[in-house]
Scaffold this active site. Sequence first.
Site, PDB file in Angstrom:
ATOM      1  N   LYS A  13       0.982  -1.306  -0.102  1.00 31.06           N
ATOM      2  CA  LYS A  13       0.170   0.269  -0.133  1.00 31.06           C
ATOM      3  C   LYS A  13       1.063   1.448   0.197  1.00 31.06           C
ATOM      4  CE  LYS A  13      -1.884  -0.970   4.039  1.00 31.06           C
ATOM      5  NZ  LYS A  13      -1.472  -2.537   3.779  1.00 31.06           N
ATOM      6  N   ARG A  88      -9.277   0.647   8.792  1.00 34.53           N
ATOM      7  CA  ARG A  88      -9.114  -0.434   9.076  1.00 34.53           C
ATOM      8  C   ARG A  88     -10.382  -1.029   9.103  1.00 34.53           C
ATOM      9  NH1 ARG A  88      -2.888  -0.688   8.923  1.00 34.53           N
ATOM     10  NH2 ARG A  88      -2.645   1.351   7.542  1.00 34.53           N
ATOM     11  N   ARG A 127      12.207  -6.030   5.245  1.00 36.79           N
ATOM     12  CA  ARG A 127      11.857  -4.832   4.902  1.00 36.79           C
ATOM     13  C   ARG A 127      12.749  -4.233   6.072  1.00 36.79           C
ATOM     14  NH1 ARG A 127       6.251  -1.879   5.624  1.00 36.79           N
ATOM     15  NH2 ARG A 127       5.659  -3.070   7.559  1.00 36.79           N
ATOM     16  N   ARG A 157      11.672  -2.035  11.347  1.00 38.73           N
ATOM     17  CA  ARG A 157      10.108  -1.457  12.202  1.00 38.73           C
ATOM     18  C   ARG A 157      10.092  -2.203  12.903  1.00 38.73           C
ATOM     19  NH1 ARG A 157       4.885   0.365   7.625  1.00 38.73           N
ATOM     20  NH2 ARG A 157       4.092  -0.846   9.519  1.00 38.73           N
ATOM     21  N   ARG A 168      -0.907  -8.986  13.242  1.00 36.78           N
ATOM     22  CA  ARG A 168      -0.826  -8.091  12.187  1.00 36.78           C
ATOM     23  C   ARG A 168      -1.975  -8.884  11.485  1.00 36.78           C
ATOM     24  NH1 ARG A 168       4.668  -5.209  10.428  1.00 36.78           N
ATOM     25  NH2 ARG A 168       3.290  -4.136   9.273  1.00 36.78           N
TER      26      ARG A 168
HETATM   27  P1  AP5 Z   1       4.935  -1.616   1.734  1.00 37.91           P
HETATM   28  O1  AP5 Z   1       4.608  -0.319   0.639  1.00 37.91           O
HETATM   29  O2  AP5 Z   1       5.889  -0.909   2.957  1.00 37.91           O
HETATM   30  O3  AP5 Z   1       3.741  -2.233   1.997  1.00 37.91           O
HETATM   31  P2  AP5 Z   1       2.353  -1.987   3.147  1.00 37.91           P
HETATM   32  O4  AP5 Z   1       0.993  -2.460   2.019  1.00 37.91           O
HETATM   33  O5  AP5 Z   1       2.373  -0.499   3.431  1.00 37.91           O
HETATM   34  O6  AP5 Z   1       2.692  -2.095   4.588  1.00 37.91           O
HETATM   35  P3  AP5 Z   1       2.895  -1.655   5.805  1.00 37.91           P
HETATM   36  O7  AP5 Z   1       4.036  -3.145   6.475  1.00 37.91           O
HETATM   37  O8  AP5 Z   1       3.085  -0.530   6.087  1.00 37.91           O
HETATM   38  O9  AP5 Z   1       0.893  -1.726   6.274  1.00 37.91           O
HETATM   39  P4  AP5 Z   1       0.854  -2.167   7.644  1.00 37.91           P
HETATM   40  O10 AP5 Z   1      -1.116  -1.362   6.892  1.00 37.91           O
HETATM   41  O11 AP5 Z   1       0.670  -2.482   8.183  1.00 37.91           O
HETATM   42  O12 AP5 Z   1       1.198  -0.875   8.405  1.00 37.91           O
HETATM   43  P5  AP5 Z   1       1.094   1.001   8.554  1.00 37.91           P
HETATM   44  O13 AP5 Z   1       2.326   1.612   8.919  1.00 37.91           O
HETATM   45  O14 AP5 Z   1      -0.457   1.772   7.741  1.00 37.91           O
HETATM   46  O15 AP5 Z   1       5.402  -2.756   1.306  1.00 37.91           O
HETATM   47  C1  AP5 Z   1       6.185  -4.070   2.367  1.00 37.91           C
HETATM   48  C2  AP5 Z   1       7.889  -4.285   1.767  1.00 37.91           C
HETATM   49  O16 AP5 Z   1       7.557  -5.440   0.237  1.00 37.91           O
HETATM   50  C3  AP5 Z   1       8.280  -3.136   1.522  1.00 37.91           C
HETATM   51  O17 AP5 Z   1      10.055  -3.898   1.646  1.00 37.91           O
HETATM   52  C4  AP5 Z   1       8.927  -3.115   0.230  1.00 37.91           C
HETATM   53  O18 AP5 Z   1       9.545  -2.582  -0.614  1.00 37.91           O
HETATM   54  C5  AP5 Z   1       8.251  -4.253  -0.596  1.00 37.91           C
HETATM   55  N1  AP5 Z   1       6.855  -4.757  -1.969  1.00 37.91           N
HETATM   56  C6  AP5 Z   1       6.380  -4.441  -1.836  1.00 37.91           C
HETATM   57  N2  AP5 Z   1       5.885  -4.334  -3.374  1.00 37.91           N
HETATM   58  C7  AP5 Z   1       5.879  -5.512  -3.764  1.00 37.91           C
HETATM   59  C8  AP5 Z   1       6.067  -6.354  -5.023  1.00 37.91           C
HETATM   60  N3  AP5 Z   1       5.548  -5.933  -6.054  1.00 37.91           N
HETATM   61  N4  AP5 Z   1       7.160  -7.350  -4.884  1.00 37.91           N
HETATM   62  C9  AP5 Z   1       8.179  -7.915  -4.336  1.00 37.91           C
HETATM   63  N5  AP5 Z   1       8.653  -6.755  -2.814  1.00 37.91           N
HETATM   64  C10 AP5 Z   1       6.938  -5.501  -2.415  1.00 37.91           C
HETATM   65  O19 AP5 Z   1       0.178   0.892   9.854  1.00 37.91           O
HETATM   66  C11 AP5 Z   1       0.971   0.595  11.273  1.00 37.91           C
HETATM   67  C12 AP5 Z   1      -0.362   0.432  12.258  1.00 37.91           C
HETATM   68  O20 AP5 Z   1      -0.698   2.542  12.962  1.00 37.91           O
HETATM   69  C13 AP5 Z   1      -1.269   0.173  12.494  1.00 37.91           C
HETATM   70  O21 AP5 Z   1      -0.949  -1.475  13.142  1.00 37.91           O
HETATM   71  C14 AP5 Z   1      -2.028   0.425  13.502  1.00 37.91           C
HETATM   72  O22 AP5 Z   1      -1.454  -0.615  14.771  1.00 37.91           O
HETATM   73  C15 AP5 Z   1      -1.598   1.826  13.430  1.00 37.91           C
HETATM   74  N6  AP5 Z   1      -3.080   2.542  12.274  1.00 37.91           N
HETATM   75  C16 AP5 Z   1      -2.756   3.048  10.966  1.00 37.91           C
HETATM   76  N7  AP5 Z   1      -3.836   3.470  10.367  1.00 37.91           N
HETATM   77  C17 AP5 Z   1      -4.689   2.545  11.095  1.00 37.91           C
HETATM   78  C18 AP5 Z   1      -6.180   2.777  11.021  1.00 37.91           C
HETATM   79  N8  AP5 Z   1      -6.560   3.475  10.409  1.00 37.91           N
HETATM   80  N9  AP5 Z   1      -6.296   1.831  11.896  1.00 37.91           N
HETATM   81  C19 AP5 Z   1      -6.449   2.094  13.500  1.00 37.91           C
HETATM   82  N10 AP5 Z   1      -4.897   1.548  13.548  1.00 37.91           N
HETATM   83  C20 AP5 Z   1      -4.221   2.101  12.537  1.00 37.91           C
END
Ligand code: AP5
Length: 216
Positions: A13, A88, A127, A157, A168
């Site tokens: 994402k 979410r 990552r 992270r 997660r």
């Molecule tokens: P990446 O692009 O980083 O993936 P992502 O989907 O953004 O993963 P996140 O871990 O950031 O998502 P998340 O939802 O768990 O965490 P967030 O920070 O939003 O890609 C992942 C890896 O794969 C990278 O190394 C990339 O290079 C690689 N990659 C990408 N595409 C690829 C491909 N096609 N092929 C191979 N490799 C690839 O949220 C963190 C925390 O915040 C949550 O856990 C929660 O506690 C809180 N939070 C945030 N929003 C909310 C909400 N709305 N409600 C409640 N809590 C929330």
Amino acid sequence: MLIVLLGPPGAGKGTQGERLAERLSLPKIATGDVFRAAVREGTPLGLEAKGYMDRGELVPDAVILGIMREVLASPEAARGAILDGVVRTVPQAEGFSDMIAKLGRALDAVLVFDVADDELVRRLSGRTVCDVCQTPYMGIEPGTACAKQDGGTLVRRKDDEPEAIRNRLKVYHEQTEPVIAWYEQHDFPVHRIDAVGALDDVTGRALATLTGAASA
Ligand code: AP5
């Protein structure tokens, strides 16, 4: 154009959100980035969010709904935004939908990035992210300088530790997957994107879907 990105942790994402934002000239807003910045700055929001994030749990809905209100009111998002992980839970989807309806705005697309769990674990375990701009990297060691030359250093992270990754994924299946069904039941434009393959291919699929949706 308001676009909600949904998908499990590690689905890409953040990576694809950045690319879509650039191609569509829209800001990308990610609640995860908002919380990590707040944690770094030691603000009350950061202090509240940190424990939930480190354990791989969701931050309470009331906090998220407050952030959504700020996002929608910001001049930055007046033309639209790519919303990465902002919705979410079903209560968050309901709250967000009410907010945009009251503002007379529309949700143009919900993009769901599909990736199997074993590939997600592989991606998250390898990552690193820049501690300044949050750009994610794959297979590059912590301590390396960020390629964007912003003075940042790559770090792992805390929620990419094995136990937090497992939690997660569980939280995603239990609390976020039902959001997809909710959007479908309420006739929002939901599109599933195969998010496995080269980054350019995934971006191409997402853009083709958005272009098709806009001309339909
Ligand atoms: P990446 O692009 O980083 O993936 P992502 O989907 O953004 O993963 P996140 O871990 O950031 O998502 P998340 O939802 O768990 O965490 P967030 O920070 O939003 O890609 C992942 C890896 O794969 C990278 O190394 C990339 O290079 C690689 N990659 C990408 N595409 C690829 C491909 N096609 N092929 C191979 N490799 C690839 O949220 C963190 C925390 O915040 C949550 O856990 C929660 O506690 C809180 N939070 C945030 N929003 C909310 C909400 N709305 N409600 C409640 N809590 C929330």
